[in-house]
Design an enzyme around this catalytic site. Structure first.
Site: not given
Ligand code: NI
Length: 159
Positions: A46, A51, A91-92, A133-134, A137
């Protein structure tokens, strides 16, 4: 389509609240396409607008094994949660790190698609975790803020 740079923890943009999307135009489509390409290139499940440095309420996600089931969530809202799951989350924007977070087991979300149409989604397990999670963000929240009591971030290669 183009790959975009992924912002990493410490970048203040990750802590800002994203704005609602009101215009469903070419600019949005390009953003979604680029986010999708960036997510796949990074082997993520995701990716949210902040991000890639864009404070808009947009998310792309693909929790499938085949990596061909991308969903696009615009202005997503969690409408219902149930159950509980405890597991590792990454997480990226925190490359190489993981942490134990408890999330709901089942999550229902309503979101607009790129045509502006409202759609309903129901996710269980990883998909439910990813929804939470997304969407966090979009409100400037990172999973490291929600680690279970007594837990710390760890490196996957530290075992
Ligand atoms: Ni993330």
């Amino acid at each position: 389509m183009a790959r975009r740079n992924i912002r990493v923890d410490g970048d203040p943009i990750l802590r800002k609240k994203s704005r609602e999307v009101t215009e469903f135009n070419e600019r949005l489509f390009t953003l979604l396409d680029d986010m999708k390409e960036t997510m796949y290139a990074s082997n993520g499940v995701g990716l949210a607008g902040p991000q890639v440095g864009i404070l808009k309420r947009v998310v792309v996600m693909d929790v499938s094994d085949t990596r061909d089931q991308c969903i696009e969530l615009i202005n997503p809202v969690i409408t219902e949660v149930s159950g509980e799951q405890t597991g590792n989350e990454g997480c990226l924007s925190l490359p190489g790190l993981y942490g134990v977070v408890t999330r709901p087991m089942v999550v229902k979300v309503k979101a607009q698609n790129r045509d502006g149409k409202w759609c309903l989604y129901k996710g269980e397990g990883l998909m439910a975790r990813c929804f939470c999670h997304e969407i966090d963000h979009l409100d400037g929240i990172l999973y490291k803020d929600k680690l279970d009591e007594g837990e710390q971030l760890f490196r996957a290669d530290a075992e």
